[in-house]
Design an enzyme around this catalytic site. Structure first.
Site, PDB file in Angstrom:
ATOM      1  N   ASN A  11     -43.156 -62.810  -1.509  1.00 10.08           N
ATOM      2  CA  ASN A  11     -42.655 -64.003  -0.810  1.00 10.08           C
ATOM      3  C   ASN A  11     -43.840 -64.679  -0.109  1.00 10.08           C
ATOM      4  OD1 ASN A  11     -41.359 -65.885   0.734  1.00 10.08           O
ATOM      5  ND2 ASN A  11     -40.224 -64.422   1.996  1.00 10.08           N
ATOM      6  N   TRP A  12     -44.275 -65.777  -0.670  1.00 15.93           N
ATOM      7  CA  TRP A  12     -45.467 -66.457  -0.131  1.00 15.93           C
ATOM      8  C   TRP A  12     -45.136 -67.226   1.150  1.00 15.93           C
ATOM      9  CZ3 TRP A  12     -48.201 -68.994  -5.035  1.00 15.93           C
ATOM     10  CH2 TRP A  12     -48.501 -67.981  -5.955  1.00 15.93           C
ATOM     11  N   LYS A  13     -43.865 -67.400   1.460  1.00 15.56           N
ATOM     12  CA  LYS A  13     -43.434 -68.147   2.652  1.00 15.56           C
ATOM     13  C   LYS A  13     -44.109 -69.536   2.655  1.00 15.56           C
ATOM     14  CE  LYS A  13     -42.532 -63.739   4.841  1.00 15.56           C
ATOM     15  NZ  LYS A  13     -42.473 -62.926   6.040  1.00 15.56           N
ATOM     16  N   HIS A  97     -33.134 -64.948   4.200  1.00  9.45           N
ATOM     17  CA  HIS A  97     -34.353 -64.352   4.741  1.00  9.45           C
ATOM     18  C   HIS A  97     -34.330 -64.433   6.270  1.00  9.45           C
ATOM     19  CE1 HIS A  97     -38.474 -63.573   5.810  1.00  9.45           C
ATOM     20  NE2 HIS A  97     -38.531 -62.908   4.668  1.00  9.45           N
ATOM     21  N   GLU A 169     -34.633 -56.020   5.145  1.00 10.07           N
ATOM     22  CA  GLU A 169     -35.879 -56.337   5.837  1.00 10.07           C
ATOM     23  C   GLU A 169     -35.627 -56.303   7.347  1.00 10.07           C
ATOM     24  OE1 GLU A 169     -38.694 -58.763   3.217  1.00 10.07           O
ATOM     25  OE2 GLU A 169     -37.255 -60.201   3.994  1.00 10.07           O
ATOM     26  N   GLY A 175     -44.121 -58.766   9.200  1.00 15.15           N
ATOM     27  CA  GLY A 175     -45.358 -59.384   9.680  1.00 15.15           C
ATOM     28  C   GLY A 175     -45.937 -58.740  10.922  1.00 15.15           C
ATOM     29  N   SER A 215     -43.811 -55.306   6.270  1.00 13.15           N
ATOM     30  CA  SER A 215     -45.138 -54.678   6.375  1.00 13.15           C
ATOM     31  C   SER A 215     -45.389 -53.613   5.302  1.00 13.15           C
ATOM     32  CB  SER A 215     -45.361 -54.099   7.773  1.00 13.15           C
ATOM     33  OG  SER A 215     -45.339 -55.141   8.738  1.00 13.15           O
ATOM     34  N   GLY A 236     -44.420 -59.781   1.989  1.00 12.00           N
ATOM     35  CA  GLY A 236     -44.888 -61.045   2.551  1.00 12.00           C
ATOM     36  C   GLY A 236     -46.402 -61.103   2.517  1.00 12.00           C
ATOM     37  N   GLY A 237     -47.022 -60.767   3.647  1.00  7.84           N
ATOM     38  CA  GLY A 237     -48.476 -60.908   3.796  1.00  7.84           C
ATOM     39  C   GLY A 237     -49.278 -60.313   2.651  1.00  7.84           C
TER      40      GLY A 237
HETATM   41  P1  13P Z   1     -44.448 -58.878   5.544  1.00 10.60           P
HETATM   42  O1  13P Z   1     -44.698 -58.063   4.298  1.00 10.60           O
HETATM   43  O2  13P Z   1     -45.563 -59.826   5.854  1.00 10.60           O
HETATM   44  O3  13P Z   1     -44.080 -58.004   6.694  1.00 10.60           O
HETATM   45  O4  13P Z   1     -43.176 -59.802   5.246  1.00 10.60           O
HETATM   46  C1  13P Z   1     -42.033 -59.243   4.700  1.00 10.60           C
HETATM   47  C2  13P Z   1     -41.127 -60.335   4.302  1.00 10.60           C
HETATM   48  O5  13P Z   1     -40.588 -61.051   5.140  1.00 10.60           O
HETATM   49  C3  13P Z   1     -40.903 -60.562   2.872  1.00 10.60           C
HETATM   50  O6  13P Z   1     -39.864 -61.439   2.645  1.00 10.60           O
END
Ligand code: 13P
Length: 266
Positions: A11-13, A97, A169, A175, A215, A236-237
């Site tokens: 998920n690149w957000k 999300h 999640e 994050g 994370s 995410g990250g």
């Molecule tokens: P992180 O991996 O950055 O914690 O984010 C998780 C997330 O929200 C994926 O949708």
């Protein structure tokens, strides 16, 4: 027990510029997915170019949207409909999300409408659920997950459930660098599967993939994915770093191979 193909979503957000999206798409296109299914979720504005790049490269990686509107085309400034996504060949989408729930304000009811719309349109829908730190500390993890799952699936037709994926999640892990322990995550996933069993039936609950997000990194992916009810991750990250994302996909693929070998030797 049904065997479930692991899925890892990136998920690149609201990250990347077009040049970075191109570079990441190019890197992901060169991944060897092994037993793992891979999906990436770029920002809306880059969906078309990322999907085209992966198609041209012959990649099996799915390209999905981070959200959708539950209504069809019309006077809804700024919104994006399922039919627009399908028009671009985008057949995968996230709903619920935590950033949409807690930062942008999507309610349980709205998430339910979006999830039903995505599944009715024939899309694969990753319904995201999870508790806040306050709710966790109050011992409400399973109750929050159950409430969000029931509301998310309220309008869903049973015949479309084959395209449902659930992503657990925990908000406090997103994050923050803090990950749920494999045991805590497994307990939450088992409870979520139990709720699915009561809403649907054994076969559907056993076949539905439940991903962990929050994370996930190359250093913790193996132990999380080794858990029996954790069927991959939503990243995410670490999905913005091609090497880290590749390592996480490899960990998911390896977990499937290990599970198959274990099943054969018992
Ligand atoms: P992180 O991996 O950055 O914690 O984010 C998780 C997330 O929200 C994926 O949708």
């Amino acid at each position: 027990m049904a065997s479930r193909q692991p899925l890892v979503g990136g998920n690149w957000k609201m990250n990347t510029a077009s040049s970075e999206a191109d570079a990441l798409a190019g890197a992901v296109a060169s991944f060897q997915p092994g037993a793992c299914q891979i999906a990436i979720f770029p920002p809306f504005v880059y969906l078309d170019r990322v999907a085209a790049a992966l198609r041209t490269a012959g990649s099996t990686t799915l390209v999905g949207a981070q959200d959708l509107d539950h209504r069809d085309n019309g006077a809804l400034t700024g919104q994006v409909s399922a039919s627009m996504l399908l028009d671009l060949g985008i057949q995968t989408v996230l709903t619920g999300h935590s950033e949409r729930r807690h930062v942008i304000g999507d309610s349980d009811e709205l998430v339910g409408l979006k999830t039903a719309r995505a599944l009715d349109a024939g899309m694969m829908c990753l319904l995201c659920i999870g508790e806040t730190l306050e709710q966790r500390e109050a011992g409400e993890t399973d109750a929050v997950n159950e409430r969000q799952l029931r509301a998310g699936l309220k309008n869903v037709q049973a015949s479309t459930l084959g395209n449902l994926v659930v992503a657990y999640e925990p908000v406090w892990a997103i994050g923050t660098g803090q990950t749920a322990s494999p045991d805590d995550a497994q307990n939450a996933h088992a409870a979520i599967r139990g709720v699915l069993r009561s809403i649907t039936d054994d076969a559907t609950a056993d076949a539905t993939r439940i991903l962990y997000g929050g994370s996930v990194k190359p250093s913790n992916a193996n132990e999380l994915f080794a858990m029996p009810d954790i069927d991959g991750g939503l990243i995410g990250g670490a999905s913005l770093n091609a090497d880290d994302f590749a390592a996480i996909c490899t960990a998911a693929s390896d977990s499937a191979t290990t599970a198959t070998t274990t099943a054969q030797t018992h």
